[in-house]
Each structure stands twice: as C-alpha cells, then as structure tokens.
Design a protein around this motif. Sequence first.
Motif, PDB file in Angstrom:
ATOM      1  N   TYR A  38       0.814  -1.231   0.000  1.00  0.00           N
ATOM      2  CA  TYR A  38       0.000   0.000   0.000  1.00  0.00           C
ATOM      3  C   TYR A  38       0.841   1.272   0.000  1.00  0.00           C
ATOM      4  CZ  TYR A  38       0.809  -1.302   4.841  1.00  0.00           C
ATOM      5  OH  TYR A  38       1.397  -1.716   5.988  1.00  0.00           O
ATOM      6  N   PHE A  39       2.098   1.177   0.420  1.00  0.00           N
ATOM      7  CA  PHE A  39       2.917   2.395   0.409  1.00  0.00           C
ATOM      8  C   PHE A  39       3.394   2.766  -1.005  1.00  0.00           C
ATOM      9  CE2 PHE A  39       4.132   2.058   5.168  1.00  0.00           C
ATOM     10  CZ  PHE A  39       3.028   2.816   5.493  1.00  0.00           C
ATOM     11  N   TYR A  48      -0.432   8.313   5.858  1.00  0.00           N
ATOM     12  CA  TYR A  48       0.228   7.594   6.956  1.00  0.00           C
ATOM     13  C   TYR A  48       1.215   8.513   7.678  1.00  0.00           C
ATOM     14  CZ  TYR A  48       2.178   3.437   9.283  1.00  0.00           C
ATOM     15  OH  TYR A  48       2.559   2.499  10.206  1.00  0.00           O
ATOM     16  N   HIS A  56       2.862   6.563  16.011  1.00  0.00           N
ATOM     17  CA  HIS A  56       3.856   5.502  16.238  1.00  0.00           C
ATOM     18  C   HIS A  56       5.181   6.086  16.737  1.00  0.00           C
ATOM     19  CE1 HIS A  56       1.501   2.708  13.277  1.00  0.00           C
ATOM     20  NE2 HIS A  56       0.783   3.138  14.294  1.00  0.00           N
ATOM     21  N   CYS A  78      10.708  -3.663   8.867  1.00  0.00           N
ATOM     22  CA  CYS A  78       9.386  -3.307   8.316  1.00  0.00           C
ATOM     23  C   CYS A  78       9.078  -1.875   8.736  1.00  0.00           C
ATOM     24  CB  CYS A  78       8.297  -4.266   8.787  1.00  0.00           C
ATOM     25  SG  CYS A  78       8.505  -5.904   8.105  1.00  0.00           S
ATOM     26  N   SER A  79      10.048  -1.049   8.466  1.00  0.00           N
ATOM     27  CA  SER A  79      10.067   0.313   9.007  1.00  0.00           C
ATOM     28  C   SER A  79       9.020   1.227   8.400  1.00  0.00           C
ATOM     29  CB  SER A  79      11.441   0.920   8.742  1.00  0.00           C
ATOM     30  OG  SER A  79      11.622   1.020   7.330  1.00  0.00           O
ATOM     31  N   GLY A  80       8.599   0.938   7.137  1.00  0.00           N
ATOM     32  CA  GLY A  80       7.805   1.947   6.453  1.00  0.00           C
ATOM     33  C   GLY A  80       8.600   3.248   6.480  1.00  0.00           C
ATOM     34  N   ASP A 100      12.842  -2.304   4.789  1.00  0.00           N
ATOM     35  CA  ASP A 100      11.438  -2.511   4.414  1.00  0.00           C
ATOM     36  C   ASP A 100      11.418  -2.920   2.947  1.00  0.00           C
ATOM     37  OD1 ASP A 100       8.524  -1.351   5.659  1.00  0.00           O
ATOM     38  OD2 ASP A 100       8.588  -1.564   3.469  1.00  0.00           O
ATOM     39  N   TRP A 125      14.393  -4.589   1.799  1.00  0.00           N
ATOM     40  CA  TRP A 125      14.444  -5.973   2.295  1.00  0.00           C
ATOM     41  C   TRP A 125      13.056  -6.587   2.303  1.00  0.00           C
ATOM     42  CZ3 TRP A 125      14.572  -7.775   8.055  1.00  0.00           C
ATOM     43  CH2 TRP A 125      14.846  -9.150   8.111  1.00  0.00           C
ATOM     44  N   ASN A 126      12.897  -7.668   1.584  1.00  0.00           N
ATOM     45  CA  ASN A 126      11.672  -8.459   1.756  1.00  0.00           C
ATOM     46  C   ASN A 126      11.993  -9.499   2.820  1.00  0.00           C
ATOM     47  OD1 ASN A 126       9.567 -10.277   1.752  1.00  0.00           O
ATOM     48  ND2 ASN A 126       9.099  -9.878  -0.395  1.00  0.00           N
ATOM     49  N   CYS A 127      11.535  -9.256   4.010  1.00  0.00           N
ATOM     50  CA  CYS A 127      11.987 -10.050   5.154  1.00  0.00           C
ATOM     51  C   CYS A 127      11.428 -11.465   5.158  1.00  0.00           C
ATOM     52  CB  CYS A 127      11.661  -9.334   6.459  1.00  0.00           C
ATOM     53  SG  CYS A 127       9.911  -9.205   6.747  1.00  0.00           S
ATOM     54  N   GLY A 144       7.483  -2.561  14.295  1.00  0.00           N
ATOM     55  CA  GLY A 144       6.207  -1.950  14.682  1.00  0.00           C
ATOM     56  C   GLY A 144       5.112  -2.213  13.664  1.00  0.00           C
ATOM     57  N   TYR A 145       3.988  -2.661  14.138  1.00  0.00           N
ATOM     58  CA  TYR A 145       2.760  -2.759  13.337  1.00  0.00           C
ATOM     59  C   TYR A 145       2.979  -3.548  12.042  1.00  0.00           C
ATOM     60  CZ  TYR A 145       0.855   0.552  16.609  1.00  0.00           C
ATOM     61  OH  TYR A 145       0.426   1.151  17.757  1.00  0.00           O
ATOM     62  N   GLU A 149       0.530  -8.350   9.381  1.00  0.00           N
ATOM     63  CA  GLU A 149       0.641  -8.262   7.937  1.00  0.00           C
ATOM     64  C   GLU A 149       1.592  -9.341   7.408  1.00  0.00           C
ATOM     65  OE1 GLU A 149       1.147  -4.123   7.094  1.00  0.00           O
ATOM     66  OE2 GLU A 149       2.117  -4.595   5.195  1.00  0.00           O
TER      67      GLU A 149
HETATM   68  C1  LIG Z   1       1.798  -0.803   8.978  1.00  0.00           C
HETATM   69  S1  LIG Z   1       3.367  -0.540   8.295  1.00  0.00           S
HETATM   70  C2  LIG Z   1       4.314  -0.204   9.746  1.00  0.00           C
HETATM   71  C3  LIG Z   1       5.390   0.801   9.493  1.00  0.00           C
HETATM   72  C4  LIG Z   1       6.173   1.213  10.750  1.00  0.00           C
HETATM   73  N1  LIG Z   1       6.910   0.111  11.302  1.00  0.00           N
HETATM   74  C5  LIG Z   1       5.289   1.835  11.803  1.00  0.00           C
HETATM   75  O1  LIG Z   1       5.353   1.412  12.957  1.00  0.00           O
HETATM   76  O2  LIG Z   1       4.561   2.763  11.494  1.00  0.00           O
HETATM   77  C6  LIG Z   1       3.945  -2.154   7.864  1.00  0.00           C
HETATM   78  C7  LIG Z   1       5.216  -2.141   7.031  1.00  0.00           C
HETATM   79  O3  LIG Z   1       5.624  -3.499   6.776  1.00  0.00           O
HETATM   80  C8  LIG Z   1       6.199  -3.523   5.482  1.00  0.00           C
HETATM   81  N2  LIG Z   1       6.198  -4.917   5.009  1.00  0.00           N
HETATM   82  C9  LIG Z   1       5.135  -5.724   4.818  1.00  0.00           C
HETATM   83  N3  LIG Z   1       5.544  -6.925   4.371  1.00  0.00           N
HETATM   84  C10 LIG Z   1       6.900  -6.872   4.285  1.00  0.00           C
HETATM   85  C11 LIG Z   1       7.904  -7.801   3.903  1.00  0.00           C
HETATM   86  N4  LIG Z   1       7.582  -9.032   3.506  1.00  0.00           N
HETATM   87  N5  LIG Z   1       9.194  -7.420   3.965  1.00  0.00           N
HETATM   88  C12 LIG Z   1       9.522  -6.161   4.371  1.00  0.00           C
HETATM   89  N6  LIG Z   1       8.625  -5.236   4.720  1.00  0.00           N
HETATM   90  C13 LIG Z   1       7.323  -5.592   4.691  1.00  0.00           C
HETATM   91  C14 LIG Z   1       5.297  -2.625   4.663  1.00  0.00           C
HETATM   92  O4  LIG Z   1       5.931  -2.197   3.489  1.00  0.00           O
HETATM   93  C15 LIG Z   1       5.065  -1.496   5.665  1.00  0.00           C
HETATM   94  O5  LIG Z   1       6.055  -0.511   5.523  1.00  0.00           O
END
Ligand SMILES: C[S@@+](CC[C@H](N)C(=O)[O-])C[C@H]1O[C@@H](n2cnc3c(N)ncnc32)[C@H](O)[C@@H]1O
Length: 360
Positions: A38-39, A48, A56, A78-80, A100, A125-127, A144-145, A149
Amino acid sequence: MSGPGDKLQTREFRRVVECVKILLAQHDGKQSLIGMDYFSNREYLGAYLLYQWVIHYQEGMSLLGELPTTPKRALDVCSGPSPLGFAALRHGVSEAFAADKNQAAMELGAEICGRFGLPLSVRRWNCLKEPLPIEGHFDLITLGYALPELFPNSEKGWQEKQDRFIDYLLQKLTSRGYLVLVESSFAEDNQRILSLRDRLVKAGVPIQAPCIWRGECPALKTANSPCYAQRDMEKPHLIKEIQRSAGINLSSLKMSYLIIRSPKAPQLNLPDEKLYRIISPPVESYQGKRFYLCGIDGKKTLGSHFEEQPDEARAFNYLKRGELVSIDNALEQQGSMEIVEGTTLKVQAACGKPVEEIAT
Ligand SMILES: C[S@@+](CC[C@H](N)C(=O)[O-])C[C@H]1O[C@@H](n2cnc3c(N)ncnc32)[C@H](O)[C@@H]1O
C-alpha cells in the motif's frame, strides 16, 4: 501531494482522512490492505505520514525510554517511513538502519530524520524471502505494526513462521541488545503479542518490559481480557482535525508491546520487593476505586480502605496504567489487596522509564 507546502487544501484534507480510515481498517480485523504494497500508493503513504507516523513515533519515544541503556546500533524492521527509527535516533542511537520492502516509504523516513540532522540508512528488504542485507549485530531492533501483515492468522502455520522470524531477529541482537515489538491494542493483535510472550518466557528468553510475572499470561486465561499499554498522547492540531473528521475516538496512545532481551542476556535482577505493573485505568467498583495489577506473584487488584490516603500510600491517588509500583504491608485476600494502616505504595518506574535492577 500538490498544494502549498504548509497547509492542506480542503480537498486534500478530505482525501487524507479517507486514506487514514482505509489504513486503519487494516488493524481492526478487516485486513483490507493485507498482502498489498500500500505504500506504493502516494496518497496512502502521505496520509500515513500525517497520522499513523506521528502516533507511532510518540509510542516509540515512550517505549524506548524503558530501555536501561542507550543503544548504539539500531535496526527498524518493516520500518515503512520509520517512525520507530526516528524515535531511536532521537533517543541517541549513533547508527540507525531502516529495512522494508518499500523503498519510497523508507526514503521519506530518511528525509524526515535528515531534516533533524539525524542520518537514517535505508535498505530494501523483503523479510519473508531474503536474509537481512545488513552485516553485524544490533543493540536495538524495532518492529512496529507489521506482524499481522507478515503472518496473517488466517494462514496455516502462521504462528510457527512468526516464531521463526522472531528467533531470527533475536539472533541478530548483540548480547546486550533489545528487540522491541509494538502492535495495536485491538484484541487479535493483543493476543498475538501476549501469546508470543508466553512462548518466549517458556523458552527462558528474558523479558525486559512490560511483564514482571514469569508465569503464563493471566490475560490469556480470561476471555475478553486484553492487556495493553496506555500512554499520554500529544495531539498536534492536524491530528485533532483528522481524528474529528474520521470519527476516531482516541485520546491516549494505546498499544500492545514487548521489550525482549537478547536470549544470551540474564533475566532481570529485580529488587526483593513486591513489584507490580498497573495494567488497568482506575475501575470504579462498589468498594471504590480499584486497579488491576500484574506482578511477581501474578494478577491482583488493588484498592484502599481510606478515602484520604495515608502519606506512605498517597501515590494511590495518582496511579497510571503502565507504572511499576512496589507495595508493602497491604491487606491481601484471594488476589485482592487493600491499602490499610502501615501499607507503603511507591512508584518504582514511571511510564516510559526503565525498571531499576539490583547491580550484580
Ligand atoms: C503498517 S506498516 C508499519 C510501518 C512502521 N513500522 C510503523 O510502525 O509505522 C507495515 C510495514 O511493513 C512492510 N512490510 C510488509 N511486508 C513486508 C515484507 N515481507 N518485507 C519487508 N517489509 C514488509 C510494509 O511495506 C510497511 O512498511
């Protein structure tokens, strides 16, 4: 977004409110955006930044205040746009990374940090698919958050996969490092964090906060009994306006969190006192004001026999959810404690402050 730099046009504001609502729906069980990047949508990312990011970041500032030392090297997973990375930098970490799958979100986060003269390095990074592309260990990892997902509870085997991921992150900590997990206070997210805590405690991994109790989580044993944290929230004008327009009724920060020590670190060496975390706001009952507590001997409630508290228990008037207190000489019956003549109640750690340990 277009428009003047310092003020949203009415049309833009309305769109921000719509996007905030859609983004929030993700965390109330509807999971509308789960599985989507979604980002990559600039409108979602912009909204956001204007709403969730601010909240956050404040949560991060309070939670990182509970660390007993200032970490040197930090990683926000998953920093966004990295509200938690920014909080870590403002807490004084010397080197911070954000990782992220979405590059644009991280770059916006780095730009915010840069405006404060704080450098945030970003790594795509795709974790779920690749090993972490950053060498070495970290004194602090924040996540975080992202767990709902990454590991939706509708997917088969999600818990084992989540456990493996958390273990992977724990292995990336220095022996004095901390992993900080933050999720919403919604029931499902709350249960996820409490169950994860139970699994870690069972495996002997030391929990820094919020739990003092080292048995199975009492909140998981009672239906509809969430256990989450609450902190004061600063509300800049735009946050108030977005909340008003979106019908969001949130006057304080509410979150589920865990601060986990490296599995190589010892358990907390707590003072030999009866310590409890306040886990509820004041609850009015027929016996007057009471609080729920969770401490070294499990879950309790606390009330007072007095209308005017004696000096040694005056803190009862001001107790806040999240504080760590010591209680001596209370009258105790089946899990309910009463302040009586001779009871001492002291706040040992205010919200957002670390627990004092006994030096060894
Ligand atoms: C709800 S946001 C949270 C962002 C931030 N950590 C915060 O606390 O506001 C979730 C984040 O997870 C990332 N994300 C989701 N799946 C991922 C993956 N497989 N590898 C890396 N990042 C991922 C998304 O791109 C998004 O930036």
